[in-house]
Enzyme design. Structure first.
Site, PDB file in Angstrom:
ATOM      1  N   THR A  14     -31.877 -20.011 -24.175  1.00  0.00           N
ATOM      2  CA  THR A  14     -33.106 -20.423 -23.505  1.00  0.00           C
ATOM      3  C   THR A  14     -33.819 -19.254 -22.846  1.00  0.00           C
ATOM      4  O   THR A  14     -35.013 -19.038 -23.069  1.00  0.00           O
ATOM      5  CB  THR A  14     -32.759 -21.439 -22.395  1.00  0.00           C
ATOM      6  OG1 THR A  14     -31.778 -22.339 -22.901  1.00  0.00           O
ATOM      7  CG2 THR A  14     -33.976 -22.201 -21.958  1.00  0.00           C
ATOM      8  N   VAL A  15     -33.085 -18.500 -22.031  1.00  0.00           N
ATOM      9  CA  VAL A  15     -33.726 -17.420 -21.279  1.00  0.00           C
ATOM     10  C   VAL A  15     -34.094 -16.253 -22.196  1.00  0.00           C
ATOM     11  O   VAL A  15     -35.191 -15.692 -22.111  1.00  0.00           O
ATOM     12  CB  VAL A  15     -32.823 -16.942 -20.119  1.00  0.00           C
ATOM     13  CG1 VAL A  15     -33.495 -15.818 -19.353  1.00  0.00           C
ATOM     14  CG2 VAL A  15     -32.523 -18.103 -19.177  1.00  0.00           C
ATOM     15  N   VAL A  34     -46.478   0.173 -16.564  1.00  0.00           N
ATOM     16  CA  VAL A  34     -45.437   1.189 -16.681  1.00  0.00           C
ATOM     17  C   VAL A  34     -45.876   2.396 -17.486  1.00  0.00           C
ATOM     18  O   VAL A  34     -45.159   3.383 -17.564  1.00  0.00           O
ATOM     19  CB  VAL A  34     -44.139   0.603 -17.285  1.00  0.00           C
ATOM     20  CG1 VAL A  34     -43.603  -0.491 -16.388  1.00  0.00           C
ATOM     21  CG2 VAL A  34     -44.386   0.062 -18.679  1.00  0.00           C
ATOM     22  N   LYS A 106     -25.479 -15.169 -12.550  1.00  0.00           N
ATOM     23  CA  LYS A 106     -25.046 -15.355 -11.154  1.00  0.00           C
ATOM     24  C   LYS A 106     -23.537 -15.375 -11.021  1.00  0.00           C
ATOM     25  O   LYS A 106     -22.985 -14.908 -10.037  1.00  0.00           O
ATOM     26  CB  LYS A 106     -25.624 -16.634 -10.573  1.00  0.00           C
ATOM     27  CG  LYS A 106     -25.188 -17.863 -11.323  1.00  0.00           C
ATOM     28  CD  LYS A 106     -25.969 -19.097 -10.981  1.00  0.00           C
ATOM     29  CE  LYS A 106     -25.699 -20.165 -12.016  1.00  0.00           C
ATOM     30  NZ  LYS A 106     -26.298 -19.977 -13.320  1.00  0.00           N
ATOM     31  N   GLU A 130     -32.662 -10.314 -10.232  1.00  0.00           N
ATOM     32  CA  GLU A 130     -33.525 -11.313  -9.578  1.00  0.00           C
ATOM     33  C   GLU A 130     -33.330 -12.716 -10.156  1.00  0.00           C
ATOM     34  O   GLU A 130     -33.325 -13.717  -9.438  1.00  0.00           O
ATOM     35  CB  GLU A 130     -34.998 -10.892  -9.733  1.00  0.00           C
ATOM     36  CG  GLU A 130     -36.017 -11.823  -9.108  1.00  0.00           C
ATOM     37  CD  GLU A 130     -35.935 -11.867  -7.602  1.00  0.00           C
ATOM     38  OE1 GLU A 130     -36.335 -10.911  -6.950  1.00  0.00           O
ATOM     39  OE2 GLU A 130     -35.457 -12.888  -7.054  1.00  0.00           O
ATOM     40  N   GLY A 135     -34.120 -18.880 -10.213  1.00  0.00           N
ATOM     41  CA  GLY A 135     -35.008 -18.678 -11.363  1.00  0.00           C
ATOM     42  C   GLY A 135     -36.270 -17.889 -11.083  1.00  0.00           C
ATOM     43  O   GLY A 135     -36.216 -16.685 -10.869  1.00  0.00           O
ATOM     44  N   ILE A 137     -38.329 -17.775  -8.578  1.00  0.00           N
ATOM     45  CA  ILE A 137     -38.712 -17.416  -7.211  1.00  0.00           C
ATOM     46  C   ILE A 137     -38.248 -15.993  -6.917  1.00  0.00           C
ATOM     47  O   ILE A 137     -37.058 -15.712  -7.003  1.00  0.00           O
ATOM     48  CB  ILE A 137     -38.068 -18.359  -6.168  1.00  0.00           C
ATOM     49  CG1 ILE A 137     -38.299 -19.828  -6.543  1.00  0.00           C
ATOM     50  CG2 ILE A 137     -38.586 -18.062  -4.782  1.00  0.00           C
ATOM     51  CD1 ILE A 137     -37.552 -20.800  -5.639  1.00  0.00           C
ATOM     52  N   LYS A 206     -24.748 -18.574  -5.856  1.00  0.00           N
ATOM     53  CA  LYS A 206     -26.046 -18.053  -5.451  1.00  0.00           C
ATOM     54  C   LYS A 206     -26.078 -17.730  -3.958  1.00  0.00           C
ATOM     55  O   LYS A 206     -26.661 -16.732  -3.531  1.00  0.00           O
ATOM     56  CB  LYS A 206     -27.140 -19.056  -5.802  1.00  0.00           C
ATOM     57  CG  LYS A 206     -27.283 -19.225  -7.321  1.00  0.00           C
ATOM     58  CD  LYS A 206     -28.055 -20.473  -7.671  1.00  0.00           C
ATOM     59  CE  LYS A 206     -28.224 -20.615  -9.178  1.00  0.00           C
ATOM     60  NZ  LYS A 206     -28.689 -21.974  -9.557  1.00  0.00           N
ATOM     61  N   GLY A 303     -35.145 -22.899 -16.244  1.00  0.00           N
ATOM     62  CA  GLY A 303     -36.114 -23.044 -17.332  1.00  0.00           C
ATOM     63  C   GLY A 303     -36.328 -21.716 -18.026  1.00  0.00           C
ATOM     64  O   GLY A 303     -36.178 -20.648 -17.434  1.00  0.00           O
TER      65      GLY A 303
END
Lengths: 431, 431
Positions: A14-15, A34, A106, A130, A135, A137, A206, A303
């Site tokens: 998914t990610v 960059v 995580k 991060e 996710g 935030i 987390k 997500g």
């Protein structure tokens, strides 16, 4: 820095799919930030034959991780395949080969974050993560940079989307835990084995990461006291509602006089608390700093694209550091030694629901037990149960130590006039 | 980098006092982060004789700004004195003298931000301004770094604490604008001359800064369409409430197909919107990104210590950049040319409250005017006014262009059966 940055991607779930999609769609913006193009040149997958919904722009697809880890042309490894022990080995290899790492893992960071960060610094490499907490935030950045000048004393996080979805639906629809879990599984908001989510372990990982950063102190997973939501009942939620509270699975990290406590447990919050309005699968982290006061960071906790946004933001940071020639030098380790609170230093309010015999003297016996443990009442409700010779007593205590509370709990469970202790929860967010 | 970083502080009002206090109280944490001590060596004040509630650790107090700007030992200037034209001159001098600048000055940054950032880069200096928008909320960092990988399409901000306080109290207490303003002035939540706050100018400055960063496009104060809250009535708020909305002064910045609109105006939001729960003097910025979806950043928008936290966080960043040798090289200018939407490209729903003659044919005349401008109704409410021969008609429209809406508004105001258009507002946050 070469004319192009080359990325090796470990994992195309998914990610990973989201990462490929963002890098390809936002190429112009990335290049502006960059100063050079960025390309995913190799992708590690489990099954090379599987049909892929994304366009790779000619990236090399492999099922052999060494193709990626040992490629001298790859500058940055993005790890979104999960796993702990073997993944740790692979990332250590990557760092020792001088490759920067961005990870969304995580489990790995909660267990081996300190080691990996140390090895990264020793090899002049960056390691950013991060996406491992909440996710989309940008909470890790906010703790490290945005609130860098402040002394953070408290963090409360709704950092697991599955459990927040389940509690929200239980409250809104008056349904049971079992029914909502089943519905969440059908909708894809809960895994077929939901244990790590519903029993609080995911949130605990987390919170260990957040506490380490927010308090500048190495907090491990074993330091987090954990309880999940599987025992929360409809009746508990109804009583909460009547008393002006809502229930959330709260990850709490608190510091007083340099001593910290970290826990994850179902917790009552006043309905007016900012976290009480965080519904469904959304995440939020409430941060209290001595100087700034109350802040809150809200957004999607999981997500494909939200999590990938956090991954690619880290990628941008790594590339900026490469351009500026400061790789591996931007992150500080913890300032403080780890000092955990003892039970007599952990203070909280508690909610208790007791089933008591409905007879003369019961109330007196219960209240005198509270008094002898120096636990006083903020709210007290006694309700007869129709057709039975028992009553329910609902208590919200004033602040008391965990030590006192646990001693009281033990005595209550032994008291003859109490048939059962139906439930008990921590209460936070009041004054 | 020398063994100590020396700071010159311009201004010792609310924020300046907070800055001195945080630097002195958090010295250990600051030193850990930047590797050397930081000291405020000179402070510019208006009146040297005035009693100061803070301890200066031997800093030199002066009322001559040149004592600070020309001091070769000062590395960083913190500007918290306010002012625009002369402050611009002073900061240009400071930058040309090789001094890094941290400022909390939104008026200055909204008007001369591009120029100052350019001069800073030319001189190898940093210029940071997190405190200029939404006090203690690290929103500028989140836009520049945390959401760096995403394409932001919409920002909605409650970025003025005074007006949010006034609207909150009007709604909660059912009081008039005038009464609440007076009360806010007595409590120190509103200035004695509240014009810049209540007429939306303060919010407009902040939105110009946020739009510039979020859209990577130079948006000026003149590009922001502005309307304040001074004409909002109790009745408007009651109708909002009945229809399921709340009213906020919303700074809106929206991008579609590379074209942007920026506005500040009282706006109806559904009560379920995350921004609807932001009460009293608190600020929040809701950010919508193509990939991340909905995020929100919440916190105190003003106040001595919250704002000073943002200033000192910038100071930490400047010092880290000094240590890494990358001063003046970390910030990119805008990627895009400024392209503003035309009125026919700005789409919104609208709330209209009309006072109409209570006679046959009125309703038909009004609705046919809406139809002829291709504006359709989402909600419609007609209420007789007791004892008068007029009625009130409340409309919430479906989405329509600003061009259509304004043409309709003009025709409505000329229609015989309409006694007056009592109020009209934009409606946001729905689907």
């Amino acid at each position: 820095m070469s004319a192009e940055v080359r990325v090796g991607l470990l994992g195309l779930g998914t990610v990973g799919t989201g990462v490929v999609s963002i890098i390809s769609r936002h190429q112009e913006e990335l290049r502006h930030q960059v100063g050079c193009p960025v390309t995913v040149t190799k992708v590690l997958v489990r099954d090379k034959q599987k049909h892929r919904p994304v366009d790779f722009d000619g990236a090399f697809i492999t099922d052999d991780i060494n193709d990626v880890l040992t490629d001298p042309e790859i500058d940055i490894i993005i790890e979104v395949m999960g796993g702990v022990e073997s993944t740790r080995e692979h990332l250590l290899t990557a760092l020792k080969n001088g490759k920067h790492v961005v990870t969304a893992n995580k489990d790995l960071m909660a267990l081996y974050g300190s080691e990996l960060l140390k090895v990264a610094a020793e090899n002049g490499c960056d390691l950013y993560y991060e996406a491992s907490v909440a996710g989309g935030i940008p909470i890790i950045r906010s703790l490290c940079d945005g609130l860098a000048a402040d002394r953070i004393t408290k963090m409360m996080g709704i950092v697991n989307g599955t459990t927040n979805y389940i509690l929200t639906k239980m409250i809104q629809e008056g349904s049971s835990y079992e029914d909502v879990l089943k519905q969440a599984q059908e909708l894809g908001f809960a895994e077929s084995d939901p244990t790590a989510d519903v029993e609080g372990l995911d949130a605990a990982r987390k919170m260990a990461i957040l506490a380490t950063l927010g308090f500048s102190m190495p907090v491990g997973l074993d330091d987090v006291s954990v309880r999940g939501i599987s025992s929360v009942t409809k009746s508990d939620l109804e009583y909460c509602d009547q008393l002006g509270y809502t229930m959330k699975l709260i990850g709490l990290a608190k510091r007083d006089d340099g001593r910290v406590e970290v826990s994850v447990e179902p917790t009552l919050l006043p309905k007016t608390h900012p976290l009480a309005a965080v519904h469904n699968e959304y995440n939020a982290v409430y941060v209290y700093g001595e100087a700034v006061g109350e802040t809150m960071f809200y957004g999607p906790g999981a997500g494909s694209l939200p999590t990938a946004t956090a991954v690619v933001s880290d990628l941008v940071t790594v590339m900026k550091n490469m351009r500026l020639g400061v790789s591996g030098r931007t992150v500080q380790g913890p300032l403080h030694e780890r000092v955990l609170k003892q039970d007599n230093e952990i203070e909280s309010k508690y909610f208790l629901r007791l089933r008591v015999l409905d007879q003369a003297g019961t109330f007196q016996a219960v209240t005198s037990l509270f008094a002898s443990h120096e636990v006083s009442f903020e709210k007290l409700l006694q309700l007869p149960i129709e057709g039975e010779e028992v009553a329910e007593v609902i208590v919200i205590t004033h602040h008391t130590s965990k030590q006192n509370y646990e001693a009281l709990y033990k005595k209550l469970s032994e008291l003859d006039v109490i048939e059962s202790i139906e439930s008990c929860y921590r209460v936070e967010g009041g004054h």
